[in-house]
Write an enzyme that holds these catalytic residues in place. Sequence first.
Site, PDB file in Angstrom:
ATOM      1  N   LYS A  77       0.867  -1.176   0.000  1.00 26.05           N
ATOM      2  CA  LYS A  77       0.000   0.000   0.000  1.00 26.05           C
ATOM      3  C   LYS A  77       0.906   1.229   0.000  1.00 26.05           C
ATOM      4  O   LYS A  77       1.966   1.222   0.643  1.00 26.05           O
ATOM      5  CB  LYS A  77      -0.869  -0.032   1.263  1.00 26.05           C
ATOM      6  N   SER A 152      -9.809   1.569   2.542  1.00 30.60           N
ATOM      7  CA  SER A 152      -8.956   2.374   1.684  1.00 30.60           C
ATOM      8  C   SER A 152      -7.919   1.590   0.879  1.00 30.60           C
ATOM      9  O   SER A 152      -7.411   2.093  -0.118  1.00 30.60           O
ATOM     10  CB  SER A 152      -8.231   3.412   2.547  1.00 30.60           C
ATOM     11  N   SER A 176      -9.913  -1.024   6.443  1.00 30.55           N
ATOM     12  CA  SER A 176      -9.259  -0.801   5.145  1.00 30.55           C
ATOM     13  C   SER A 176      -8.668  -2.023   4.474  1.00 30.55           C
ATOM     14  O   SER A 176      -8.472  -2.022   3.267  1.00 30.55           O
ATOM     15  CB  SER A 176      -8.157   0.241   5.290  1.00 30.55           C
TER      16      SER A 176
HETATM   17  N1  GLN Z   1     -13.246   3.367   5.972  1.00 28.97           N
HETATM   18  C1  GLN Z   1     -12.612   3.728   7.204  1.00 28.97           C
HETATM   19  C2  GLN Z   1     -12.293   5.203   7.226  1.00 28.97           C
HETATM   20  O1  GLN Z   1     -12.556   5.856   6.264  1.00 28.97           O
HETATM   21  C3  GLN Z   1     -11.392   2.881   7.441  1.00 28.97           C
HETATM   22  C4  GLN Z   1     -10.167   3.317   6.781  1.00 28.97           C
HETATM   23  C5  GLN Z   1      -8.936   2.548   7.164  1.00 28.97           C
HETATM   24  O2  GLN Z   1      -9.035   1.481   7.769  1.00 28.97           O
HETATM   25  N2  GLN Z   1      -7.780   3.127   6.843  1.00 28.97           N
HETATM   26  O3  GLN Z   1     -11.803   5.718   8.192  1.00 28.97           O
END
Ligand code: GLN
Length: 470
Positions: A77, A152, A176
């Site tokens: 990532k 994400s 994410s």
């Molecule tokens: N969808 C969640 C957020 O927007 C999780 C994101 C993540 O785990 N980095 O915060």
Amino acid sequence: MLLDLSLSELAKGLREHRFSSVDLVNECYDQIEKLNGTLNALITIIPKEEALASAQKADKELTPDASPLFGLPYVLKDSYVTKGIKTTAASNVLKDFIPQFDATVYTKLQQSGAILIGKANMDAWGHGASAENSDFGPVKNPWDDTRVSGGSTGGCAVAIATRMCAFAIGEDTGGSIRNPSAWCGTTGLKVTYGRVSRFGCIAYASSFDTVGPMAKLAEDCAIVLQAIAGVDPFDASSSPQPVEIYNDQLKSRKKLRIGIAKETLQEGVDTEIVTAVELAKETFKSMGHEIIELSMPLLDFGVAVYYQIAPSETSSNLARYDGVRFGGGRDLFTDENKRRIMIGTYALSTGYADKFYHNAQKARTLFIKEYEKAFSKCDVLLLPVTPFHAPRLGELINEPLKNALADRFTTTQNPVGIPSLALPAGFSSEGLPIGVQLTGPMFSEHILFQLAQQFQEKTDYHQRKPKGIE
Ligand code: GLN
């Protein structure tokens, strides 16, 4: 395709000279050339000659006792710093940032001989559940490219599903890793907080952030976790608890108690997703595991609590990207980033902190107790990953509330610190992948792998591929 094989089959094939690391790397770049233009999974692609040179070296130096990841291509990532290789967190704030040091997870993978071939697209700074909130364009879903990949860590899941790599490293703060795994039909693990060093991981919400493996199979995730887990002097929050030998435990067929909280199958959850959880339950039952029905009413407050604490921590973490100390300036943050910085600043400010931030921290303690209570009755919980299927592009990014609801089942594990593994468990009538997750107590990764591996021996959801991937 060679990259349909599991990591242990790939490692075996290399040792038996049935194919080479050069063959694997070539296959990845063929897929990248064919598909990255449409799907936008990778922000940075390591020059092919460089990756091939590493592969040639790996083919020469492979020894029977080398790490099972030796010579295998992977992606990170783009939130992990890599010395000399552009690292953006998918934000224009870091558009041209070349780090001076390596994240521990990257160092460990280099030591195991795996070959980095790209840095994957994501929601900028990890803010999102669709990988649309990227300054490098949205990541598209390989099962239907009018839909989002999930986020994400969308780029990593897409790269695995389309065989642009053998495995990937994601990051999970509130879903994410698990959300894109579910929407792309791959397997991904949010680890116990502290199991893997966060050193060199660009911080979103430091008390929630976890570094974890993503791959086709649970067994693959176990191999990757073995290589990256452990205490790290550079991360004071990494745990000194000894790392299990995951492979030894995979074969265990111990009968377990699997809990299902009724709140996770109630209103607002797509009926096909409920059916997938019910079917998974039957599959586990048929293997001799016991199903325990539970009630965990506090889980319904996950999103509310998460969206107080995560923005509070991110408002503090992102303060350093002010165009002076780091980054290109605060006007370069996306609207979603700014929204979170403002909510967090508000929740932490004098006069409001008690009402918002401190109350949310108290609720966090209640979540810990809620899970402790559940784990006194069962070994592992089975629940959906998301309440709905991968939405069409634009649906989540234009609707912040729906965006937050995508996180309904993935936001309580991070405040508590416990591990959770997402795995493919079905398909919608439109052919979109459905995932379920197995959540266990602290440091129960070996048990999650065991159960998921048994499930994947009995089912073939994880073997199906999007059209055109051959
Ligand atoms: N969808 C969640 C957020 O927007 C999780 C994101 C993540 O785990 N980095 O915060």
